[in-house]
Write a protein that holds these residues in place. Structure first.
Motif, PDB file in Angstrom:
ATOM      1  N   CYS A  99       0.832  -1.206   0.000  1.00  0.00           N
ATOM      2  CA  CYS A  99       0.000   0.000   0.000  1.00  0.00           C
ATOM      3  C   CYS A  99       0.864   1.253   0.000  1.00  0.00           C
ATOM      4  O   CYS A  99       0.572   2.213  -0.712  1.00  0.00           O
ATOM      5  CB  CYS A  99      -0.949   0.016   1.198  1.00  0.00           C
ATOM      6  SG  CYS A  99      -2.252  -1.207   1.065  1.00  0.00           S
ATOM      7  N   ARG A 100       1.930   1.247   0.772  1.00  0.00           N
ATOM      8  CA  ARG A 100       2.779   2.432   0.852  1.00  0.00           C
ATOM      9  C   ARG A 100       3.447   2.697  -0.495  1.00  0.00           C
ATOM     10  O   ARG A 100       3.478   3.826  -0.972  1.00  0.00           O
ATOM     11  CB  ARG A 100       3.836   2.257   1.949  1.00  0.00           C
ATOM     12  CG  ARG A 100       4.671   3.495   2.188  1.00  0.00           C
ATOM     13  CD  ARG A 100       5.405   3.470   3.540  1.00  0.00           C
ATOM     14  NE  ARG A 100       5.922   2.164   3.916  1.00  0.00           N
ATOM     15  CZ  ARG A 100       7.024   1.625   3.405  1.00  0.00           C
ATOM     16  NH1 ARG A 100       7.712   2.258   2.483  1.00  0.00           N
ATOM     17  NH2 ARG A 100       7.426   0.435   3.811  1.00  0.00           N
ATOM     18  N   ALA A 103       0.824   3.740  -3.144  1.00  0.00           N
ATOM     19  CA  ALA A 103       0.251   5.067  -2.891  1.00  0.00           C
ATOM     20  C   ALA A 103       1.053   6.154  -3.600  1.00  0.00           C
ATOM     21  O   ALA A 103       0.541   7.225  -3.888  1.00  0.00           O
ATOM     22  CB  ALA A 103       0.195   5.342  -1.396  1.00  0.00           C
ATOM     23  N   ARG A 108      -2.340   6.851 -10.330  1.00  0.00           N
ATOM     24  CA  ARG A 108      -2.704   5.819  -9.370  1.00  0.00           C
ATOM     25  C   ARG A 108      -3.144   4.569 -10.125  1.00  0.00           C
ATOM     26  O   ARG A 108      -3.723   4.660 -11.197  1.00  0.00           O
ATOM     27  CB  ARG A 108      -3.830   6.319  -8.481  1.00  0.00           C
ATOM     28  CG  ARG A 108      -3.361   7.322  -7.462  1.00  0.00           C
ATOM     29  CD  ARG A 108      -4.461   7.514  -6.451  1.00  0.00           C
ATOM     30  NE  ARG A 108      -4.172   8.561  -5.498  1.00  0.00           N
ATOM     31  CZ  ARG A 108      -3.451   8.378  -4.403  1.00  0.00           C
ATOM     32  NH1 ARG A 108      -2.942   7.186  -4.138  1.00  0.00           N
ATOM     33  NH2 ARG A 108      -3.243   9.376  -3.577  1.00  0.00           N
ATOM     34  N   SER A 131      -6.210   0.350   9.395  1.00  0.00           N
ATOM     35  CA  SER A 131      -5.182   1.291   9.836  1.00  0.00           C
ATOM     36  C   SER A 131      -4.096   1.438   8.770  1.00  0.00           C
ATOM     37  O   SER A 131      -3.533   2.516   8.601  1.00  0.00           O
ATOM     38  CB  SER A 131      -4.623   0.899  11.201  1.00  0.00           C
ATOM     39  OG  SER A 131      -3.707  -0.144  11.066  1.00  0.00           O
ATOM     40  N   GLU A 134      -5.376   3.769   6.130  1.00  0.00           N
ATOM     41  CA  GLU A 134      -5.370   5.136   6.609  1.00  0.00           C
ATOM     42  C   GLU A 134      -3.958   5.724   6.655  1.00  0.00           C
ATOM     43  O   GLU A 134      -3.711   6.813   6.145  1.00  0.00           O
ATOM     44  CB  GLU A 134      -6.011   5.190   7.995  1.00  0.00           C
ATOM     45  CG  GLU A 134      -6.499   6.570   8.361  1.00  0.00           C
ATOM     46  CD  GLU A 134      -7.141   6.553   9.727  1.00  0.00           C
ATOM     47  OE1 GLU A 134      -8.162   5.852   9.882  1.00  0.00           O
ATOM     48  OE2 GLU A 134      -6.610   7.219  10.629  1.00  0.00           O
ATOM     49  N   SER A 135      -3.038   4.949   7.219  1.00  0.00           N
ATOM     50  CA  SER A 135      -1.691   5.508   7.397  1.00  0.00           C
ATOM     51  C   SER A 135      -0.940   5.654   6.067  1.00  0.00           C
ATOM     52  O   SER A 135      -0.081   6.510   5.930  1.00  0.00           O
ATOM     53  CB  SER A 135      -0.880   4.669   8.378  1.00  0.00           C
ATOM     54  OG  SER A 135      -0.610   3.408   7.819  1.00  0.00           O
ATOM     55  N   THR A 136      -1.262   4.808   5.069  1.00  0.00           N
ATOM     56  CA  THR A 136      -0.565   4.920   3.783  1.00  0.00           C
ATOM     57  C   THR A 136      -1.318   5.831   2.829  1.00  0.00           C
ATOM     58  O   THR A 136      -0.803   6.197   1.787  1.00  0.00           O
ATOM     59  CB  THR A 136      -0.412   3.543   3.097  1.00  0.00           C
ATOM     60  OG1 THR A 136      -1.717   2.996   2.876  1.00  0.00           O
ATOM     61  CG2 THR A 136       0.414   2.598   3.938  1.00  0.00           C
ATOM     62  N   ASP A 137      -2.552   6.155   3.167  1.00  0.00           N
ATOM     63  CA  ASP A 137      -3.373   7.013   2.330  1.00  0.00           C
ATOM     64  C   ASP A 137      -3.615   6.374   0.954  1.00  0.00           C
ATOM     65  O   ASP A 137      -3.722   7.071  -0.054  1.00  0.00           O
ATOM     66  CB  ASP A 137      -2.686   8.378   2.162  1.00  0.00           C
ATOM     67  CG  ASP A 137      -3.708   9.475   1.942  1.00  0.00           C
ATOM     68  OD1 ASP A 137      -4.886   9.264   2.277  1.00  0.00           O
ATOM     69  OD2 ASP A 137      -3.317  10.535   1.418  1.00  0.00           O
ATOM     70  N   PHE A 138      -3.671   5.045   0.917  1.00  0.00           N
ATOM     71  CA  PHE A 138      -3.953   4.359  -0.344  1.00  0.00           C
ATOM     72  C   PHE A 138      -5.460   4.110  -0.419  1.00  0.00           C
ATOM     73  O   PHE A 138      -6.059   3.612   0.540  1.00  0.00           O
ATOM     74  CB  PHE A 138      -3.182   3.036  -0.403  1.00  0.00           C
ATOM     75  CG  PHE A 138      -3.267   2.368  -1.754  1.00  0.00           C
ATOM     76  CD1 PHE A 138      -2.745   3.005  -2.873  1.00  0.00           C
ATOM     77  CD2 PHE A 138      -3.856   1.119  -1.905  1.00  0.00           C
ATOM     78  CE1 PHE A 138      -2.820   2.411  -4.124  1.00  0.00           C
ATOM     79  CE2 PHE A 138      -3.934   0.516  -3.154  1.00  0.00           C
ATOM     80  CZ  PHE A 138      -3.411   1.158  -4.263  1.00  0.00           C
ATOM     81  N   PRO A 139      -6.104   4.472  -1.545  1.00  0.00           N
ATOM     82  CA  PRO A 139      -7.558   4.307  -1.639  1.00  0.00           C
ATOM     83  C   PRO A 139      -7.977   2.838  -1.605  1.00  0.00           C
ATOM     84  O   PRO A 139      -7.454   2.018  -2.360  1.00  0.00           O
ATOM     85  CB  PRO A 139      -7.904   4.910  -3.010  1.00  0.00           C
ATOM     86  CG  PRO A 139      -6.680   5.654  -3.459  1.00  0.00           C
ATOM     87  CD  PRO A 139      -5.518   5.040  -2.769  1.00  0.00           C
TER      88      PRO A 139
END
Ligand code: C2E
Ligand code: MG
Ligand code: MG
Ligand code: MG
Length: 288
Positions: A99-100, A103, A108, A131, A134-139
């Motif tokens: 995900c990181r 992102a 994208r 979580s 959320e933390s990686t901001d990946f949709p």
């Protein structure tokens, strides 16, 4: 000797017949160190639309870059990690890293991540996934989770509950390795899959087996009716690609079109396959 160590050990020994007990212990110890030393890496294999060969996404595939052994394939260490419980930690790293990394890609692009049955059944999985998103901001809509029928057979009710909760988070779900094992056609109706991945054995067998071909055609027809997208794995030859196209398969993945690549190469690959920045790809020649 293995039997003397109890039932759990005995089973582990059976599935590691080709390695000695000492070898497996060494590998397990190395795997623990690899997690500590961050030697677990993600590779990404591109996926394409069958007809236009436009890029449609990537599958994240884990690699262990061992200092002395070199790249250890997941076929070797994932079963070991499952048997000694390290899969929970590895699975968390895989999801977080995928995900990181994804992102940061532009444009994208969807990414598919494999889940082990143990991970899928882990009570902390849903909150872990939330979580990480959320933390990686990946949709969430760009993340696909690949499960095998192994997650379904043990407890169908519980599996269904988890799959529905995952759908609620907004992720896509794929049934991996379809055509191996039992892969009941009824699974396709009973569980909320968004796509199925036709296993490579199937793709390879159909070239010289009319029976397999017939089954594949039936699966494709049924998927269409159920509104399931279908991706064929392990496409290695032009003949296989042509056949899948003719049968109406929507997407393909395989060495013919792109091997798994290190994360560091993905952005350049994305740039080279995109035209005006609004689409994922353009027709084949540049990709092959
Ligand atoms: P899979 O999920 O079915 O992944 C597809 C495998 O087929 C990958 O092997 C890929 O490199 C290989 N492949 C792709 N195109 C071709 C082709 O044209 N021909 C052939 N012969 N093979 C092709 P890989 O990376 O060695 O992974 C093997 C299996 O290990 C995966 O099968 C998956 O079940 C598991 N795995 C890989 N990464 C992860 C992970 O991050 N987590 C978990 N739980 N399992 C993983
Ligand atoms: Mg997979
Ligand atoms: Mg597969
Ligand atoms: Mg698999």
């Amino acid at each position: 000797r293995a039997k003397a160590e109890g039932k759990g050990r005995y089973r582990r020994f059976e599935s590691w017949m080709d390695h000695s007990l000492a070898e497996r212990r060494a590998l397990e110890r190395d795997l623990r160190l690899a997690i500590e030393h961050d030697e677990i890496e993600m590779y990404f294999q591109p996926q394409f639309a069958c007809d236009t060969l436009q890029l449609t996404g990537f599958e994240a595939l884990v690699r262990w870059d061992h200092a002395e052994r070199g790249l250890v394939p997941p076929g070797v260490f994932i079963p070991l990690a499952e048997e000694c419980g390290l899969i929970i930690q590895i699975g968390r790293m895989v999801l977080e890293k995928s995900c990181r990394l994804a992102a940061a890609w532009r444009p994208r692009c969807p990414v598919a991540v494999n889940l082990s049955p143990l991970q899928f059944r882990d009570s902390g999985f849903l909150s872990l996934l939330s979580s990480i998103l959320e933390s990686t901001d990946f949709p969430a809509s760009l993340l696909e989770l690949e499960v095998t029928e192994g997650v379904l057979i043990k407890d169908e009710e519980q599996a269904l509950g988890t799959l529905r909760a995952l759908k609620e988070l907004g992720v896509q779900i794929a049934l991996d390795d379809f055509g191996t094992g039992y892969s009941g056609l009824s699974y396709l109706r009973s569980f909320p899959f968004d796509r199925i991945k036709i296993d490579k054995c199937f793709v390879h067998a159909q070239e010289h087996d009319a029976g397999t071909q017939t089954i594949l055609e039936a699966v494709l027809a049924m998927s269409k009716r159920l509104n399931l997208r279908v991706i064929a794995e392990g496409v290695e030859t032009e003949e296989q690609l042509a056949m899948l196209r003719m049968q109406g398969c929507s997407e393909v993945q395989g060495f013919l079109l792109g091997r798994p690549m290190p994360a560091s190469e993905v952005q350049a690959f994305l740039m080279s396959t995109m035209d005006d920045g609004e689409r994922y790809g353009q027709p084949a020649p540049a990709l092959v």
